[in-house]
Design a protein around this motif. Structure first.
Motif, PDB file in Angstrom:
ATOM      1  N   TYR A 112       0.832  -1.201   0.000  1.00 57.35           N
ATOM      2  CA  TYR A 112       0.000   0.000   0.000  1.00 57.35           C
ATOM      3  C   TYR A 112       0.870   1.257   0.000  1.00 57.35           C
ATOM      4  O   TYR A 112       0.602   2.224  -0.724  1.00 57.35           O
ATOM      5  N   PHE A 113       1.906   1.237   0.840  1.00 59.97           N
ATOM      6  CA  PHE A 113       2.773   2.409   0.932  1.00 59.97           C
ATOM      7  C   PHE A 113       3.462   2.688  -0.392  1.00 59.97           C
ATOM      8  O   PHE A 113       3.471   3.834  -0.875  1.00 59.97           O
ATOM      9  N   LEU A 114       4.062   1.666  -1.005  1.00 63.75           N
ATOM     10  CA  LEU A 114       4.801   1.854  -2.243  1.00 63.75           C
ATOM     11  C   LEU A 114       3.879   2.261  -3.380  1.00 63.75           C
ATOM     12  O   LEU A 114       4.271   3.043  -4.260  1.00 63.75           O
ATOM     13  N   PHE A 115       2.648   1.758  -3.379  1.00 67.99           N
ATOM     14  CA  PHE A 115       1.670   2.146  -4.394  1.00 67.99           C
ATOM     15  C   PHE A 115       1.360   3.642  -4.302  1.00 67.99           C
ATOM     16  O   PHE A 115       1.453   4.373  -5.295  1.00 67.99           O
ATOM     17  N   ILE A 116       1.029   4.104  -3.109  1.00 67.86           N
ATOM     18  CA  ILE A 116       0.675   5.518  -2.912  1.00 67.86           C
ATOM     19  C   ILE A 116       1.901   6.410  -3.111  1.00 67.86           C
ATOM     20  O   ILE A 116       1.837   7.457  -3.763  1.00 67.86           O
ATOM     21  N   TYR A 117       3.034   5.977  -2.553  1.00 70.94           N
ATOM     22  CA  TYR A 117       4.258   6.778  -2.617  1.00 70.94           C
ATOM     23  C   TYR A 117       4.742   6.948  -4.054  1.00 70.94           C
ATOM     24  O   TYR A 117       5.112   8.053  -4.483  1.00 70.94           O
ATOM     25  N   ALA A 118       4.726   5.860  -4.832  1.00 66.37           N
ATOM     26  CA  ALA A 118       5.166   5.922  -6.234  1.00 66.37           C
ATOM     27  C   ALA A 118       4.237   6.813  -7.047  1.00 66.37           C
ATOM     28  O   ALA A 118       4.686   7.567  -7.921  1.00 66.37           O
ATOM     29  N   VAL A 396      11.319   3.722   5.071  1.00 69.09           N
ATOM     30  CA  VAL A 396      10.490   2.552   4.773  1.00 69.09           C
ATOM     31  C   VAL A 396      11.184   1.664   3.753  1.00 69.09           C
ATOM     32  O   VAL A 396      11.221   0.431   3.889  1.00 69.09           O
ATOM     33  N   ILE A 397      11.755   2.282   2.715  1.00 71.69           N
ATOM     34  CA  ILE A 397      12.449   1.528   1.675  1.00 71.69           C
ATOM     35  C   ILE A 397      13.660   0.796   2.267  1.00 71.69           C
ATOM     36  O   ILE A 397      13.893  -0.387   1.988  1.00 71.69           O
ATOM     37  N   ALA A 398      14.455   1.497   3.096  1.00 72.67           N
ATOM     38  CA  ALA A 398      15.664   0.903   3.680  1.00 72.67           C
ATOM     39  C   ALA A 398      15.322  -0.218   4.649  1.00 72.67           C
ATOM     40  O   ALA A 398      15.966  -1.280   4.637  1.00 72.67           O
ATOM     41  N   ILE A 399      14.319  -0.012   5.507  1.00 70.82           N
ATOM     42  CA  ILE A 399      13.932  -1.047   6.475  1.00 70.82           C
ATOM     43  C   ILE A 399      13.405  -2.289   5.759  1.00 70.82           C
ATOM     44  O   ILE A 399      13.764  -3.423   6.093  1.00 70.82           O
ATOM     45  N   GLY A 400      12.534  -2.076   4.763  1.00 71.85           N
ATOM     46  CA  GLY A 400      12.010  -3.212   4.007  1.00 71.85           C
ATOM     47  C   GLY A 400      13.105  -3.985   3.303  1.00 71.85           C
ATOM     48  O   GLY A 400      13.113  -5.223   3.308  1.00 71.85           O
ATOM     49  N   VAL A 425      21.250   0.106   8.078  1.00 76.70           N
ATOM     50  CA  VAL A 425      20.781   0.616   9.371  1.00 76.70           C
ATOM     51  C   VAL A 425      21.143   2.092   9.510  1.00 76.70           C
ATOM     52  O   VAL A 425      20.316   2.923   9.914  1.00 76.70           O
ATOM     53  N   LEU A 426      22.392   2.439   9.181  1.00 75.65           N
ATOM     54  CA  LEU A 426      22.824   3.830   9.272  1.00 75.65           C
ATOM     55  C   LEU A 426      22.034   4.712   8.307  1.00 75.65           C
ATOM     56  O   LEU A 426      21.700   5.863   8.629  1.00 75.65           O
ATOM     57  N   ALA A 427      21.728   4.191   7.111  1.00 74.28           N
ATOM     58  CA  ALA A 427      20.936   4.944   6.144  1.00 74.28           C
ATOM     59  C   ALA A 427      19.544   5.223   6.688  1.00 74.28           C
ATOM     60  O   ALA A 427      18.997   6.328   6.517  1.00 74.28           O
ATOM     61  N   THR A 428      18.975   4.238   7.363  1.00 74.52           N
ATOM     62  CA  THR A 428      17.649   4.416   7.965  1.00 74.52           C
ATOM     63  C   THR A 428      17.683   5.484   9.042  1.00 74.52           C
ATOM     64  O   THR A 428      16.817   6.372   9.099  1.00 74.52           O
ATOM     65  N   VAL A 429      18.695   5.411   9.903  1.00 76.38           N
ATOM     66  CA  VAL A 429      18.841   6.406  10.973  1.00 76.38           C
ATOM     67  C   VAL A 429      19.047   7.793  10.387  1.00 76.38           C
ATOM     68  O   VAL A 429      18.444   8.781  10.843  1.00 76.38           O
ATOM     69  N   LEU A 430      19.889   7.886   9.359  1.00 75.23           N
ATOM     70  CA  LEU A 430      20.153   9.164   8.704  1.00 75.23           C
ATOM     71  C   LEU A 430      18.879   9.751   8.113  1.00 75.23           C
ATOM     72  O   LEU A 430      18.610  10.955   8.245  1.00 75.23           O
ATOM     73  N   ALA A 431      18.081   8.912   7.465  1.00 72.42           N
ATOM     74  CA  ALA A 431      16.850   9.386   6.836  1.00 72.42           C
ATOM     75  C   ALA A 431      15.853   9.877   7.879  1.00 72.42           C
ATOM     76  O   ALA A 431      15.218  10.921   7.703  1.00 72.42           O
TER      77      ALA A 431
END
Length: 444
Positions: A112-118, A396-400, A425-431
Motif C-alpha cells: 500500500y505504501f509503495l503504491f501511494i508513494y510511487a 520505509v524503503i531501507a527497512i524493508g 541501518v545507518l541509512a535508515t537512521v540518517l533518513a
C-alpha cells in the motif's frame, strides 16, 4: 511482473555461472560483448542523472562551496549499496520474486505504501521537470510564456511516446546531453579546482551555516533524496529483466555494470559541483532560476555555452519526463498487483494489458502541469523541495530492504554481508534524523 517469474522451487532455479556466460559470449563480436556488458548501466545513468542531480549539485556548490561534498559522497555510496542489494534480491531470491513482490512478503502495508508513494512521487517528479522544460522552451522560442512551453512539452511527450520516431529524437537528445556533460567536465578541469578543499569537504561531516536562497540542511536533504533515497532506484531491476539478466550467474556482471554507472555519476556530479563552487560562487551568482544556472557556461563559453546548456538541460528534462511517464505506470501497477493479486492474475502480470497503467500514465504526465501555472513555485524551488520530500519514504524503503535481503528462506547464501546491514541501518537512521530536522526547521 508475476508472469515473468522463474520456478519457485529452489532446486529448479537455473544458476548461470560466469563460465557459462563466457562460453555463451565466445561467438559474439567484440562490440557485441561490450553492448551486452554495459546495457542496464547506461539506462541507469540516463534515469538517475535528471534535473535533481543537476540542480542540487550546482546549488550546493554555488551556495556552500565544498562544505556539503560529504553528503554527495555518502549518498552515492548508499545508492550503489541499495541498488546492488535490490538487484541481487531480484536475481538470486529462491522464489523468483520481483523486488516489489519481496516487499509484499513482509506485510501488505508495504504494498500500500509503495503504491501511494510511487503515484505521488511520479506526479511530483514530473512537476518540476515539466516546469523546467517549459521555461526552456519559452526562452528558446522567445515567447516569455513558460506555461505555454510546459503545455507544448506535455503534448510532445504524449504524441511521441511509444512511436518509432521517438527513437530518433532520443538519439538527438543523447547528443545534446553528451555535449552538456563534456562542457561541465571541461569547465571543471579548466577552473583548476582546489583539491584540498574538495577532500576537506568530502570528510567534513558537518552542516555549514545557511547561505544563499536555500538553507544548508534543506540542500543536504535534497541531495540525499535525489541520489540515495530516490524511488527511481526501484527502476533498475526492470532494466536487468529487460536485458535478460535473471539468474544468480549474472550477479558479478550486474555488480560491475552498476559500479560503472556509479563512477560515471560521480564524475558528472563532481563536475557540476565544481562549476558551481569555482565559477558561480566567486561571481556571486545565486541559483534562483534556470537562467542563473546557464550563466556558468555563458560566462566561460559565451553564446555557444548558453545554447549548449539550454539544449542539454532540455534533453535531460525531456528524457526524464518520458522515463517517468512510462516507468512509473509500471512501478505503480506492479505495486498494486502486490495488493491485489486477482488483478495481477487477470492480466497475467503484464502491465501493458492493464488499462490501469494507461490511466496512471495520464495522471503522471498531465496533472503535473498545474505546477507550471503562473504564480506557482519556480523550477529550482520545486526541484529542491521535491527531492527533499524523497526522504520521507527512504526509511520505509531501507527497512524493508534490510528485512527481505536477510531472509534465509528467500536469499539463502546470498544474504547481506555485515557491512551492507550496517550501512542500511545507518541509512535508515540518517533518513529519520533528516526528516525530523527538516520538519523542525521548515514545518513545525
Amino acid at each position: 511482473m508475476g508472469g515473468g517469474r522463474f520456478l519457485e522451487n529452489k532446486s529448479k532455479v537455473i544458476e548461470t555461472t560466469d563460465a557459462n556466460y563466457e562460453s555463451g559470449q565466445a561467438g559474439q563480436t567484440f562490440i557485441g560483448k561490450i553492448k551486452y556488458a554495459l546495457g542496464p548501466g547506461i539506462l541507469a545513468i540516463l534515469t538517475w542523472l535528471g534535473a535533481g542531480d543537476l540542480v542540487t549539485s550546482a546549488v550546493a556548490g554555488a551556495d556552500y562551496g565544498y562544505g556539503l561534498m560529504w553528503i554527495l559522497a555518502m549518498s552515492l555510496l548508499l545508492r550503489f549499496l541499495i541498488v546492488n542489494v535490490m538487484s541481487r534480491f531480484q536475481l538470486a531470491n529462491t522464489k523468483g520474486l520481483t523486488i516489489l513482490e519481496g516487499y509484499g512478503r513482509i506485510h501488505p502495508i508495504f504494498g500500500y505504501f509503495l503504491f501511494i508513494y510511487a503515484l505521488i512521487m511520479g506526479h511530483l517528479f514530473n512537476s518540476y521537470m515539466i516546469s523546467g522544460a517549459g521555461e526552456i522552451i519559452s526562452t528558446l522560442l522567445g515567447i516569455n510564456q513558460p506555461f505555454i512551453g510546459s503545455m507544448i512539452v506535455v503534448g510532445l511527450v504524449f504524441l511521441l511516446v511509444g512511436r518509432n520516431i521517438y527513437n530518433t529524437i532520443e538519439g538527438v537528445m543523447k547528443i545534446f546531453l553528451a555535449l552538456l556533460t563534456l562542457a561541465f567536465v571541461f569547465l571543471a578541469l579548466s577552473t583548476s579546482p582546489d583539491y584540498g578543499q574538495i577532500i576537506s569537504g568530502t570528510i567534513g561531516f558537518k552542516i555549514p551555516a545557511d547561505e544563499g536562497g536555500y538553507g544548508a540542511l534543506l540542500v543536504a536533504v535534497s541531495i540525499i533524496g535525489a541520489v540515495a533515497g530516490s524511488i527511481s532506484n526501484f527502476v533498475h531491476p526492470y532494466f536487468l529483466k529487460e536485458k535478460g539478466w535473471t539468474t544468480p550467474g549474472h550477479l558479478k556482471l550486474q555488480r560491475n555494470d552498476l559500479l560503472f554507472s556509479i563512477i560515471v555519476c560521480i564524475v558528472i556530479n563532481l563536475a557540476i559541483w565544481i562549476v558551481g563552487a569555482e565559477i558561480l560562487r566567486p561571481n556571486g551568482i545565486r541559483i534562483e532560476s534556470i537562467d542563473d544556472l546557464a550563466q556558468a557556461l555563458q560566462l566561460t563559453l559565451g553564446r555557444t555555452g548558453w545554447l549548449i546548456f539550454y539544449l542539454g538541460t532540455f534533453a535531460i528534462l525531456f528524457a526524464s519526463i518520458v522515463g517517468k511517464s512510462t516507468g512509473y505506470p509500471r512501478l505503480v501497477t506492479d505495486a498494486f498487483y502486490v495488493i491485489n493479486k486477482k488483478r495481477r492474475d487477470k492480466y497475467d502480470g503484464d502491465y501493458n494489458k492493464d488499462p490501469m497503467s494507461k490511466w496512471v500514465m495520464i495522471f503522471v504526465l498531465f496533472m503535473p502541469i498545474v505546477w507550471s501555472i503562473p504564480g506557482m513555485p519556480g523550477f529550482i524551488s520545486l526541484t529542491i523541495g521535491v527531492n527533499a520530500l524523497n526522504i520521507i519514504g527512504f526509511p520505509v524503503i531501507a527497512i524493508g530492504l534490510l528485512i527481505i535481503s536477510n531472509r534465509k528462506d528467500l536469499m539463502g547464501k546470498y544474504r547481506n554481508s555485515w557491512f551492507e546491514n550496517v550501512c542500511l541501518v545507518l541509512a535508515t537512521v540518517l533518513a529519520i534524523w533528516s526528516a525530523y530536522e527538516l520538519a523542525i526547521s521548515y514545518i513545525l
